[in-house]
Every structure is written in C-alpha cells, then in structure tokens.
Design an enzyme around this catalytic site. Structure first.
Site, short mmCIF file in Angstrom:
data_model
loop_
_atom_site.label_atom_id
_atom_site.label_comp_id
_atom_site.label_asym_id
_atom_site.label_seq_id
_atom_site.Cartn_x
_atom_site.Cartn_y
_atom_site.Cartn_z
N THR A 141 -52.74 -15.44 79.39
CA THR A 141 -51.32 -15.05 79.41
C THR A 141 -50.96 -14.47 80.76
O THR A 141 -51.79 -13.91 81.48
CB THR A 141 -51.00 -14.00 78.32
OG1 THR A 141 -51.48 -12.71 78.74
CG2 THR A 141 -51.62 -14.37 76.99
N ASP A 144 -45.62 -11.27 77.15
CA ASP A 144 -45.62 -9.87 77.52
C ASP A 144 -46.26 -9.08 76.38
O ASP A 144 -45.71 -9.02 75.27
CB ASP A 144 -44.18 -9.40 77.75
CG ASP A 144 -44.09 -7.96 78.22
OD1 ASP A 144 -45.11 -7.25 78.15
OD2 ASP A 144 -42.99 -7.55 78.64
N TYR A 153 -53.21 6.49 85.39
CA TYR A 153 -54.07 5.33 85.19
C TYR A 153 -55.36 5.75 84.49
O TYR A 153 -55.81 5.11 83.53
CB TYR A 153 -54.38 4.68 86.53
CG TYR A 153 -55.32 3.49 86.46
CD1 TYR A 153 -54.83 2.23 86.09
CD2 TYR A 153 -56.67 3.62 86.76
CE1 TYR A 153 -55.69 1.13 86.03
CE2 TYR A 153 -57.52 2.53 86.69
CZ TYR A 153 -57.03 1.30 86.33
OH TYR A 153 -57.87 0.21 86.26
N LYS A 159 -56.84 4.44 80.76
CA LYS A 159 -58.15 3.81 80.58
C LYS A 159 -59.05 4.64 79.66
O LYS A 159 -59.82 4.08 78.87
CB LYS A 159 -58.82 3.58 81.94
CG LYS A 159 -58.15 2.50 82.77
CD LYS A 159 -58.09 1.16 82.05
CE LYS A 159 -57.52 0.06 82.91
NZ LYS A 159 -57.48 -1.25 82.20
N VAL A 214 -63.20 -3.25 92.10
CA VAL A 214 -63.21 -4.72 92.04
C VAL A 214 -62.08 -5.24 92.92
O VAL A 214 -60.97 -4.67 92.93
CB VAL A 214 -63.03 -5.23 90.60
CG1 VAL A 214 -63.09 -6.75 90.56
CG2 VAL A 214 -64.11 -4.64 89.69
N THR A 245 -59.12 -6.87 93.56
CA THR A 245 -57.97 -7.45 92.86
C THR A 245 -56.69 -7.05 93.58
O THR A 245 -56.72 -6.48 94.67
CB THR A 245 -57.90 -6.93 91.40
OG1 THR A 245 -57.55 -5.54 91.42
CG2 THR A 245 -59.23 -7.11 90.68
#
Length: 267
Positions: free
Chosen positions: A35, A56, A137, A141, A170, A172
């Site tokens: 998605t 979404d 954030y 998590k 990572v 990204t």
C-alpha cells in the site's frame, strides 16, 4: 492458495523500508500486496510485479476496501523537543504508527487466522531509549512494541505469529520530511540556545544500514517456522540492545546529555 505465500506491507513509498521489504519478500517467492498513499507513484512496485494499492491506514473505509480487493485476488517521523511538540503532529503520527497497525489487524484478522500468518511490526530503537528530539516518534514506537507484545500472546492460540522488529539506523527517507519542511524550534522555545545544533541534527546524514540489507535480515527471520518475538537489526541496534540490558536506565540521560550538549541549557 495453500501452496502460495502472501505478504501485505503497508507504507511502501519509493525508497523506504516498506519498499525494500516488498522487494525482498517478492524475491523470496511471496505474492506481495503493498500500500501507498494516493499521491505517491507506484511504478517502483508495479514494475517489480508487486500488487500496489492506494490505501490510507488511518481511514477505516480505505482499509476495508483494501481487504475486499485482496480477497478478490486470492502499511513518518517528527523531530522536535518534547516541550515544544505540536500535539496535532503527534496525533497524525500515532494514526499511522499505532492506530494504522491496529486497524489493519482488526480488519484482516480473519484472513490471518485462516492462513496461520504472521504480523510484523516495524518498531525502532527509539521506542527503547530516550533519543533526544524524538519523543513523539519514540512514544509511538514504544506503544507499537507493547501492543505487539500483547497481540503476540493473544494470537498464539490461533497459530498466528507476531514479530516486533527493533530497527536501528536504516537508510530511508524518514528525515526528508523534517528537512523539506525546514523544521525549526519555536521562537519562545527554551531550547533556542541550541538552535544551530537542532538544525544540524535535522540535516544530519547518519551512518545507516542500506534498506535492502535491512529487508533481507527481516524477511529471513520472518519466514522461519519459529521466528524471534523481537528481532534487533540495523545500524546501532546491537549496541542499544547491549547498553539497555546491562546499564541503568539513567545511562541514557548521561549519554544523550553529552551527545547533544544539553548542559549548555543550564547557562
């Protein structure tokens, strides 16, 4: 259908962890459903013969429609000090990072149980340690980790596995949102003495594990008959795991105060 393996991955915008995971699952012979948001291009997925859907995960109707579409053929960061946090930003983040996975499991759990499948939550070392400027954030998590823990226990009687991935650094696009929005401290912030340091932090280029390498380690674990409940992977994940296990919780206070120069605020 019993001879095929399927993977549903949310949040597969180009260059992100979801994109890398989709490619790795595809290389392992999975039929992959991915998605992304309606405004995001999908060629990076369709060219790899990955089923791409605009969906979404913060929208009930979108998720239900996605479930129906898959049945017919057979998933953000915010950098700011805790005291200066815009709660509206946090609400959006929790909608994606926490309520999105909850919504996906709520809608898809009949298929998961029928397939004796696996739920994979992409967590973070930020959900383990008090990384400065990342309180919102980190909180999202941490919530995902603990929700996943309970989900694992509750799904075990149905032979559904739940794996929490504790991701390190990572490579990204996660920092690009803060960089592109030119995020700055509020004018009245008590952290204004560290304004230049904050801007440098926003524009940093961390040493990271390539997304493809990260994806290989995740998929290799997830497809095992008995995967780990928690997989620590990505740059610095091993260090965080060691320090968190063998040092007092206030070790992080000392480390991040030193790393971010927070003692200058006392002046």
């Amino acid at each position: 259908m019993n001879s095929k393996r399927f993977a549903l991955i949310t949040g597969c915008g180009k260059g992100g962890i979801g994109h890398a995971l989709a490619l790795e699952f595809k290389s392992q012979g999975f039929n992959v459903f991915a998605t992304l948001l309606s405004h995001e291009p999908r060629e990076h997925l369709t060219e790899a013969e990955i089923h791409a859907y605009a969906s979404d995960v913060t929208n009930d109707e979108d998720v239900t429609t996605l479930k129906e579409a898959i049945e017919s053929e057979t998933k953000s960061g915010y950098t700011m000090t805790a005291m200066d946090t815009d709660v509206r930003e946090v609400e959006r983040m929790f909608s994606v990072n926490v309520f999105g996975p909850m919504r996906m499991v709520h809608v898809f759990h009949p298929l998961l149980i029928r397939a004796k499948g696996t739920v994979v939550n992409i967590g973070s070392v930020g959900g383990i340690v008090p990384y400065v400027y990342g309180s919102s954030y980190n909180a999202s998590k941490a919530a995902l980790h603990h929700w996943g823990n309970t989900l694992r226990v509750e799904m075990k009687p149905f032979d559904v596995k739940v794996v929490n991935i504790i991701s390190g650094e990572v490579g990204t696009n996660i920092l690009k949102r803060d960089q592109s929005s030119l995020r700055k401290l509020p004018e009245n912030s008590f952290y204004r003495p560290l304004e230049k340091d904050f801007e440098s932090h926003i524009n940093r280029i961390p040493a990271t594990t390539p997304a493809a390498e990260y994806a290989r380690s995740v998929v290799a674990e997830v497809i095992k008959a008995n995967p780990k409940a928690w997989l620590w992977t990505g740059a610095r994940a091993g260090e965080v795991r060691f320090w968190n296990a063998f040092f007092p919780v206030t070790f992080w206070d000392w480390l991040f105060t030193r790393e971010f120069g927070l003692n200058r605020l006392r002046q």
